[in-house]
Design an enzyme around this catalytic site. Structure first.
Site, PDB file in Angstrom:
ATOM      1  N   LYS A 130       0.736  -1.390   0.680  1.00  0.00           N
ATOM      2  CA  LYS A 130       0.091  -0.124   0.037  1.00  0.00           C
ATOM      3  C   LYS A 130       0.814   1.571   0.462  1.00  0.00           C
ATOM      4  O   LYS A 130       1.854   1.127   0.901  1.00  0.00           O
ATOM      5  CB  LYS A 130      -0.772  -0.216   0.887  1.00  0.00           C
ATOM      6  CG  LYS A 130      -2.170   0.947   1.025  1.00  0.00           C
ATOM      7  CD  LYS A 130      -2.715   0.928   2.517  1.00  0.00           C
ATOM      8  CE  LYS A 130      -3.448   1.999   2.473  1.00  0.00           C
ATOM      9  NZ  LYS A 130      -4.702   2.045   3.670  1.00  0.00           N
ATOM     10  N   SER A 172     -10.021   1.929   3.033  1.00  0.00           N
ATOM     11  CA  SER A 172      -9.097   3.036   2.174  1.00  0.00           C
ATOM     12  C   SER A 172      -7.651   2.273   1.414  1.00  0.00           C
ATOM     13  O   SER A 172      -6.947   2.487   0.585  1.00  0.00           O
ATOM     14  CB  SER A 172      -7.739   4.182   3.251  1.00  0.00           C
ATOM     15  OG  SER A 172      -7.701   3.314   3.561  1.00  0.00           O
ATOM     16  N   SER A 217     -10.434  -0.114   7.327  1.00  0.00           N
ATOM     17  CA  SER A 217      -9.455   0.090   6.121  1.00  0.00           C
ATOM     18  C   SER A 217      -8.494  -1.193   5.095  1.00  0.00           C
ATOM     19  O   SER A 217      -8.455  -0.807   4.448  1.00  0.00           O
ATOM     20  CB  SER A 217      -8.847   0.860   6.141  1.00  0.00           C
ATOM     21  OG  SER A 217      -9.291   2.719   5.815  1.00  0.00           O
TER      22      SER A 217
END
Lengths: 489, 485, 96
Positions: A76, A151, A175
């Site tokens: 990420k 997210s 997330s």
């Protein structure tokens, strides 16, 4: 080879069915081909990936390889990667090249994994749909008109589309779990303090925790073990040994007490989602588990609690982005105030600004007690609820998200509707307990996730419970139609 | 109308740790810009603070030395504000739960009376960097070498009633932190800084007046000047019917005045909250006991011992203990003078007079610290030894001292080369007396007719004749006899 | 509860965020809704409840030994800096 899980890939690499370079090249090609439709990556690190692949091949050849050597992954873009752009999904860091590696990156590099690139995400991890990214929304591989969740939308979409076998992710209020649910993959947010936060760009420090999005609980166990552990550079990292998560995967579930959170099966939950959750619970009963209803009366307050605590911490954490030492700087500032206000006003997106302002407001003179301190007290009540529940049951189960993936743009204009996506996931962050989401079926041809939470440091138990279900079902092996073929274009 | 001044001080003392409070960067002063700022000090994305245990230990040491309570649990908080020398956009400090609370310090006033100044709290925090304005037309340059240097902020109660009291308190704290070896006390380099909260009220009033906070006072002299200026300014404002505004003012040492700080004009809203990157600091009784065992003899304890052991006046004891090094120097001189044994009261007093007198004056004149003295303890003891063994008089010793300071030679070498050895030969002194009496018949007659005061004249003449080297006691005795006839 | 324009402006100023004219009513609306949402906390009975600042209660701060571990790397670290001169980060003049 894209349909294989990590453990399968590891076996085949050792059997020399294909090389690390071949595997890496094939995935890099899939990433490139999927990028126009999915937009799952911010940066693809083809060159360094191939270099890492060569090193991995050498260690495999010399017999020095560990269980993860040569297995590709994506990070990420919230994790700092040395010499590689680390954007956090923000214009603010569009030009930022990290001079150091996050502890998580360092550990997985040391384990011999091959980094394919950096996945797209909601800006500074603030969002539940991936629409707040400066780099545009990530699309859900099951239906590209829909959001992947957020997210960690890029990580979830990449694993769901099998363009990366596994990806790191972070979870501040859901997330990891919510996008895992919406994309039909397995995601685990470990106990707060289990994975070092060093080098993970902070959103809300007392809630943020790194974890994994994978194809299966077994894969998640492999990677989580390697990225976990004590780190002297993170004062909130906990100094307890990391168990071997893979070894305990097959423990029997006989006598397992599963708590059903009464408050989660409420009117906000989609009926078809509830039906799938109830069916999953039946599988557990068949495996020897007992279902018990538990009450967590303060839990319905988790959303308002979170929307005080997280913005408060974020308003302070993001104060360092001022256009002075790195990151976006406004052109031709009139004076210092102008430099600050425009660098931040132009460098941050709308949702980030909204949260900074919310946090600034709740901490400001005259409001601190009414909002911040009050929220911290309610957080304690929620924490006590979890503690009490884990006195009665081994794990808690319920839905991860109230519904399946929604349309891009459908909730973008109403922040409150967006925030309510995380209604079932936020509690675990507030209490710091580990929680995961595993695929448990499809409603309207879209994946649904089952959430499993446990007491502090019960990751091994969660993975064991998840793995037991995945041995009985194949929801986690489903691949979106458009991504089943090896060549995408 | 008469006004009463009310002063409280906030002292920032940089702790003498090798590394910063939350990072492993060095803390040396004067390094090239940004060479001592690492990722944590620069507030790079993703980095986290890790607490330097030595900074905590030093703060506890200070707390114990001022009889304060050491908090079993203290919490770091974020003080949020934007400033270029503050890279994170917040300063890590302590707010509601500081590590040290409720201590005190006794100061001695000019009239010799003691006064107790309360210490509200002392908390740990990080220093900011520096903004440099020279050589850049419309810009400032930011150097973050100092960012993250550990500080303790020592906050006093508003207990002081004059600039002099404030200076006495400040000096006392300055002495203490150097005794404890937790701060080098260098005010020029900013390792010891002070802000003063100043207000005035009518004598007898219970409520405090509105205060101004004066920043940037970096010498003892400026503290006194800045406070006196500010007090006069506030009285002026009040007496002309105005109101004192609560504000931050900057002391300008060139103009000798304070002025309002534009940059701090807007009301600050620091939005303090507990720093989620750091956990509560827990200090147990064993830790405190451990630190307590390492405490040196403190200035007040040392002064009391000097007074008792050496029979010194409270004043002399105070002067000699104003720094640890000076006190050690003094003790060394006294001990050497006594040949390594316990000095007698006379020896101790003689050593005290010289260390606090000639030596202190010479150091002061040349702006030197005791460690830089051109005459070491052994050298001074040797000189004083020549007074006590009657080789030279105290007066001649002053000349020898000056020569030692200038030439760096041993006392004996100077006495020898300049022929300063005292005349103790009775015959030689008697001869000189006889000559003087013979040359001054008029004065002799006057003396003998009852003008006792002329005794001094004869002493002077004989001293002159012997080049000041006659042993004064012998001279007195012999002269009295001869003059009597 | 609804926040007025001045409140939005003063929050934005405190947070050092420039807002366009068009953004102000948008934030006025959404922040007001958020304030209503978090206002639900009022209903909770929290008398005597210890505020929870950290999810792992009972843990205390670790202390690092006082050792210098860092060397001068300003050139490396300043590669990301928008404006540097003589190793100093530049900003518009700071007025004290």
């Amino acid at each position: 080879m894209h349909t294989l899980t990590l453990s399968e890939l590891a076996k085949k690499l050792r059997a020399k069915e294909f090389s690390v370079t071949e595997l890496t090249k094939s995935l890099l090609a899939r990433i490139e081909e999927s990028q126009p439709t999915l937009n799952a990556f911010v940066t693809v690190t083809a060159e360094s990936a191939l270099a890492q692949a060569k090193v991995a091949e050498a260690s495999l050849a010399s017999g020095n390889a560990g269980p993860l050597t040569g297995l590709p992954l994506a990070h990420k873009d919230i994790f700092c990667t040395k010499g590689i752009k680390t954007s956090c999904g923000s214009k603010m860091l569009d030009n930022f090249v990290s001079p150091y590696d996050a502890t998580v990156v360092e550990k997985l590099n040391a384990a011999g994994m091959v980094t394919l690139g950096k996945t797209n995400m909601d800006e500074f991890a603030m969002g539940s749909s991936n629409e707040t990214s400066y780099y545009g929304p990530v699309k859900n591989p099951w239906d590209v008109k829909l959001v992947p969740g957020g997210s960690s939308g890029g990580s979830a979409a990449a694993v769901a589309a099998r363009i990366a076998p596994v990806a790191t992710a972070t979870d501040t209020g859901g997330s990891i779990r919510q996008p895992a649910s919406l994309c039909g993959v397995t995601g685990i947010k470990p106990t707060y303090g289990r994975v070092s936060r060093y080098g993970m760009i902070a959103f809300a420090s007392s809630l943020d925790q790194g974890g994994v999005i994978a194809q299966s609980a077994e894969d998640a166990a492999m990677v989580l073990g390697a990225m976990s552990g004590f780190d002297t550079r993170d004062s909130t990292s906990v100094d307890t040994p990391v168990p071997n998560y893979v070894e305990s995967l097959d423990a029997p579930l006989t006598g397992l007490r599963i708590g059903l959170i009464k408050e989660f099966f409420d009117k906000g939950l989609d009926a078809s989602v509830e039906k799938l959750i109830r069916e999953a619970l039946k599988v557990y009963e068949k495996l020897g588990a007992k279902l018990v209803e538990v009450k967590l009366p303060a839990l319905p307050l988790s959303v308002p609690t979170y929307y005080v605590v997280a913005p408060a911490e974020c308003s302070s954490n993001l104060a360092r982005f001022d256009g002075v030492r790195y990151g976006y700087r406004a052109k031709d500032p009139r004076d210092l105030m102008d430099l600050y206000k425009r660098s931040r006003g132009e460098g941050f997106g709308a949702e980030v600004k909204r949260r900074i302002m919310t946090g600034t407001y709740v901490l400001s003179a005259g409001y601190y007690d009414a909002y911040y301190l009050k929220a911290q007290r309610v957080r304690q009540l929620i924490n006590q609820d979890f503690k009490r529940a884990f006195g009665e049951v081994d794990v808690l189960m319920g839905p991860t998200a109230p519904d399946v993936a929604f349309g891009i743009g459908a909730k973008a204009s109403d922040p409150i509707q967006m925030y309510l996506n995380d209604i079932y996931t936020i509690g675990a962050n507030l209490a710091g307990v580990p929680a995961m989401s595993i695929p448990c079926g499809f409603s309207r041809e879209l994946p649904v996730g089952l959430q499993i939470a446990g007491p502090h440091f019960a990751e091994a138990k969660l993975l064991n419970v998840a793995h037991a279900y995945q041995k009985e079902t194949d929801w986690h092996r489903q691949i979106p139609a458009a991504f089943k073929r090896e060549k995408l274009s | 109308m008469t006004w009463e001044t009310v002063i409280g001080l906030e002292i920032h003392a940089q702790l003498s740790t090798k590394s910063k409070i939350f990072s492993g960067s060095p803390t040396a002063y004067g390094s090239s810009p940004n060479s001592q700022a690492n990722l944590v000090d620069l507030a790079y994305p993703g980095v986290l603070p890790v607490l330097n245990g030595e900074a905590v230990r030093m703060a506890v040491k200070f707390g114990l030395a001022v009889d304060a309570t050491i908090a079993p649990r203290s919490v770091f908080a974020r003080k949020n504000y934007f400033y270029p020398d503050l890279p994170k956009g917040y300063q890590i400090s302590q707010y509601e739960l500081p590590v040290v609370a409720r201590g005190h310090m006794d100061i001695v006033l000019d009239d010799g009376t003691k006064k107790r100044v309360g210490i509200t709290r002392a908390h740990l925090e990080e220093d900011a960097g520096k903004s440099l304005h020279e050589g850049l037309p419309r810009q400032s340059g930011i150097d973050l070498n100092r960012a993250g240097t550990p500080l303790i902020e020592i906050v006093s109660e508003p207990d002081m009633r004059s600039a002099k009291e404030a200076v006495a308190y400040l000096k006392k704290v300055h002495t203490l932190v150097r005794y404890l070896e937790i701060c080098d006390g260098n005010m020029q380099e900013g390792s010891f800084r002070c802000d003063a909260n100043v207000s005035v009220r009518k004598v007898g009033a219970e409520k405090f007046g509105t205060r101004a906070e004066i920043k940037n006072i970096n010498s003892f002299r400026f503290v006194e000047k800045a406070i006196n200026y500010e007090v006069a300014r506030q009285i002026d404002v009040l007496e002309s019917g105005g109101k004192v505004v609560q504000e931050t003012r900057l002391y300008d040492p060139d103009k000798g005045e304070t002025r309002s700080m534009r940059s701090k004009e807007e009301a600050n809203d620091y939005r303090y909250f507990p720093d989620p990157d750091l956990l509560p600091v827990e200090i147990d009784a064993a830790y405190v006991a451990n630190v307590k065992a390492t405490l040196p003899e403190l200035p007040d304890q040392k002064a009391a011992r000097f007074a008792a052991q050496f029979g010194l006046s409270e004043y002399d004891a105070g002067v000699l203990t104003s720094s640890k090094e000076l006190a050690a120097y003094y003790e060394e001189v006294a001990k050497l003078l006594a040949g390594g044994r316990e000095p007698s009261k006379e020896q101790a007093k003689l050593a005290a007079n010289w260390v606090a007198g000639s030596l202190a004056a010479a150091l002061n004149e040349h702006n030197l610290e005791i460690g830089e003295s051109r005459i070491g303890a052994a050298g001074l003891a040797a000189l004083l030894g020549r007074i006590t063994d009657n080789t030279i008089s105290g007066k001649i010793a002053k000349d020898v001292f000056e020569a030692m300071w200038a030439e760096g030679k041993h006392a004996d070498a100077i006495i020898e080369s300049k022929g300063l050895k005292q005349i103790t030969d009775t015959g030689a002194i008697e001869k000189a007396i006889d000559d003087v009496m013979a040359n001054n018949p008029g004065q002799l007659a006057d003396y003998r007719s009852g003008k006792d005061k002329l005794f001094g004249f004869f002493v002077g003449q004989v001293m002159k004749a012997t080049g000041g080297k006659a042993n004064p006691a012998q001279l007195n005795e012999l002269l009295k006899k001869k003059l009597a006839g | 509860m609804s926040l007025n324009r001045d409140q939005i402006n003063s929050i934005a100023h405190l947070a050092r965020l420039s807002l366009t004219e068009a953004e102000i009513p948008v934030y006025q609306d959404s922040l007001s809704k958020i304030v209503d949402l978090v206002g639900e906390l009022d209903a909770a009975q929290t008398a005597g409840i210890e505020p929870m600042a950290h999810p792992l209660p009972g843990l205390a701060q670790r202390m690092r030994p006082d050792v210098v571990t860092e060397t001068d790397q300003h050139e490396n670290y300043q590669r990301n800096a928008p404006q540097v001169e003589a190793a100093l980060y530049l900003v518009p003049k700071v007025i004290e």
